[in-house]
Write an enzyme that holds these catalytic residues in place. Structure first.
Site, PDB file in Angstrom:
ATOM      1  N   LYS A  99      16.116 -41.933  -3.535  1.00 21.51           N
ATOM      2  CA  LYS A  99      15.371 -41.002  -2.688  1.00 21.51           C
ATOM      3  C   LYS A  99      14.993 -39.755  -3.473  1.00 21.51           C
ATOM      4  O   LYS A  99      15.490 -39.533  -4.590  1.00 21.51           O
ATOM      5  CB  LYS A  99      16.219 -40.606  -1.475  1.00 21.51           C
ATOM      6  CG  LYS A  99      17.477 -39.816  -1.816  1.00 21.51           C
ATOM      7  CD  LYS A  99      18.280 -39.481  -0.575  1.00 21.51           C
ATOM      8  CE  LYS A  99      19.543 -38.702  -0.941  1.00 21.51           C
ATOM      9  NZ  LYS A  99      20.335 -38.344   0.257  1.00 21.51           N
ATOM     10  N   TYR A 108      13.620  -7.756 -18.250  1.00 21.84           N
ATOM     11  CA  TYR A 108      13.501  -6.807 -17.155  1.00 21.84           C
ATOM     12  C   TYR A 108      14.834  -6.142 -16.824  1.00 21.84           C
ATOM     13  O   TYR A 108      15.888  -6.782 -16.835  1.00 21.84           O
ATOM     14  CB  TYR A 108      12.983  -7.508 -15.898  1.00 21.84           C
ATOM     15  CG  TYR A 108      11.551  -7.963 -16.010  1.00 21.84           C
ATOM     16  CD1 TYR A 108      10.498  -7.045 -15.992  1.00 21.84           C
ATOM     17  CD2 TYR A 108      11.248  -9.305 -16.121  1.00 21.84           C
ATOM     18  CE1 TYR A 108       9.179  -7.468 -16.097  1.00 21.84           C
ATOM     19  CE2 TYR A 108       9.934  -9.746 -16.224  1.00 21.84           C
ATOM     20  CZ  TYR A 108       8.897  -8.820 -16.203  1.00 21.84           C
ATOM     21  OH  TYR A 108       7.599  -9.249 -16.300  1.00 21.84           O
ATOM     22  N   MET A 115       9.583 -15.200 -15.329  1.00 19.85           N
ATOM     23  CA  MET A 115       8.831 -16.247 -14.640  1.00 19.85           C
ATOM     24  C   MET A 115       8.594 -17.461 -15.518  1.00 19.85           C
ATOM     25  O   MET A 115       8.770 -18.603 -15.078  1.00 19.85           O
ATOM     26  CB  MET A 115       7.486 -15.695 -14.138  1.00 19.85           C
ATOM     27  CG  MET A 115       6.700 -16.690 -13.310  1.00 19.85           C
ATOM     28  SD  MET A 115       5.148 -16.034 -12.664  1.00 19.85           S
ATOM     29  CE  MET A 115       5.757 -14.914 -11.404  1.00 19.85           C
TER      30      MET A 115
END
Length: 390
Positions: A51, A281, A329
């Protein structure tokens, strides 16, 4: 699928859910085949759970591999996923979510699927679909024996027997339940309790004259509880090389399993840091001494969690490098001070890796604060390549 010799590669399904990046999830089909054969040696009749796109490993490539290895039944999630598999696999396909609407019910009948049924409305939908098609509908009755999720309960048995008797187009094939604590050796009392409820259900159904196969054991149940193997077993995470008993007294039961997924991305840049300089950051990491760091092309947009900042390690040139500061990111920064020659273009392995110290699925899940299932499902959304020695 690739062929033609050992370590053959194929970019069979490159269009994953995360486009436009450099991460590659490398899927070792040989490992999946070996894990399946090992589980079959232990239990006899495993129905692999594939699945959620085979836990991020790729539904169709994994299914083909398992079919070639002799699997006669496979378990998927949705009816839609089962229909996608039917074009590649003629054996029994079990849909663990079952029909959620009339379109699903019609597809179950049309494609000869075996859906989990866990509420009365599903039985009605399925019977109607079978009558409309002029055929029969195969089904598996799902019982809740202690998971507290989907399923009928023991008191529902008389009504279910009456419903099946009144709808001859419904053909009971399996009776199933799911274990909640089989991978926790200290909770074996709960496993015993679930077994008792399950066997009571099966006894009542058989006393009513119904004939069916039983399935209860998951990966941990298959490996540790011979009495729970019944007619069919449903291994999931073990198929992909994760030991469900890692870190427990039963770890030896899964020690021969081999991880099938590894994930790499390129190093974009290597540069020096002076003592006192920071990276990423928030300046959460400050170099305690002169260092060399590598910027790698992996971030939370690539399903490499922001939670890994300051915790995870990657493998570059066969050696570990720790993530420094926050994961960005599409970039992360790792310490390569102790990796001579590390340079742009090197592979950084987020999972797996070259040498004697690969990043294991359990390690990555631990740094991430999650479980290996989520690691696979998320990282498997990236582009994939397949390795198959056949």
């Amino acid at each position: 699928m690739a062929s033609g010799g050992p370590d053959a590669c194929s970019n069979e399904d490159p269009n994953m859910s995360v486009p436009f990046n450099k991460l590659i999830a490398r899927i070792d089909l040989d490992a999946i085949r070996e894990n399946y054969l090992l589980l079959r040696e232990v239990a006899g009749n495993p129905a692999p759970v594939i699945k959620a796109d085979a836990y991020g490993h790729g539904l169709l490539p994994v299914a083909r591999t398992l079919a070639q290895a002799g699997a006669g039944s496979m378990c998927v999630g949705s009816v839609e996923e089962a229909v996608a598999l039917r074009g590649e696999f003629s054996g029994r396909i079990v849909s663990l979510l079952g029909p959620l609407d009339k379109a699903d019910a019609a597809a179950v009948v049309e494609h000869g699927l075996v859906p989990y049924i866990y509420r009365r409305e599903q039985l009605a939908m399925l019977a109607e679909a079978a009558r409309n098609a002029g055929g029969q509908a195969r089904l598996a009755l799902k019982f809740d024996t202690g998971m507290g999720r989907l399923g009928f309960r023991l008191p529902d048995v008389p009504d279910l027997v009456a419903t099946l008797a009144a709808n001859r187009e419904l053909r009971l094939e399996l009776v199933a339940s799911h274990l909640a604590t089989a991978d926790e050796p200290a909770r074996d009392d709960y496993v015993v309790r679930q077994r008792g409820v399950f066997e009571a259900v099966c006894s009542e159904l058989r006393a009513a004259g119904l004939d069916f196969a039983c399935t209860l054991g998951n990966s941990a149940g298959l490996l540790a509880y011979p009495e729970l193997r019944y007619d069919l077993q449903r291994p999931g995470i073990a198929l992909y090389g994760v030991n469900p008993f890692c870190g427990t007294p039963l770890a030896h039961l899964g020690e021969r399993l081999r991880p099938a997924m590894s994930v790499r991305t390129p190093v974009a840049q290597v540069h020096s840091l002076d003592a006192g300089e920071s990276v990423s950051y928030g300046c959460t990491f400050v170099a305690p001494k002169a260092m060399r760091v590598a910027v790698i092309a992996a971030g939370y947009a690539d399903c490499y969690s922001r939670a890994l900042g300051g915790k995870a390690e990657v493998v570059i040139r066969g050696r570990r490098a720790k993530v420094c500061g926050r994961v960005c990111m599409q970039l992360s920064i790792v310490d390569v001070s102790d990796i001579p020659g590390a340079e742009a273009g090197d592979d950084a392995w987020l999972l797996g890796g070259e040498g004697d110290d690969p990043v294991t699925p359990d390690e990555l899940a631990g740094w991430w604060g999650t479980i290996t299932y989520e690691v696979f499902c998320l990282l498997g959304l990236n582009k994939r390549e397949y390795v198959d020695g056949l």
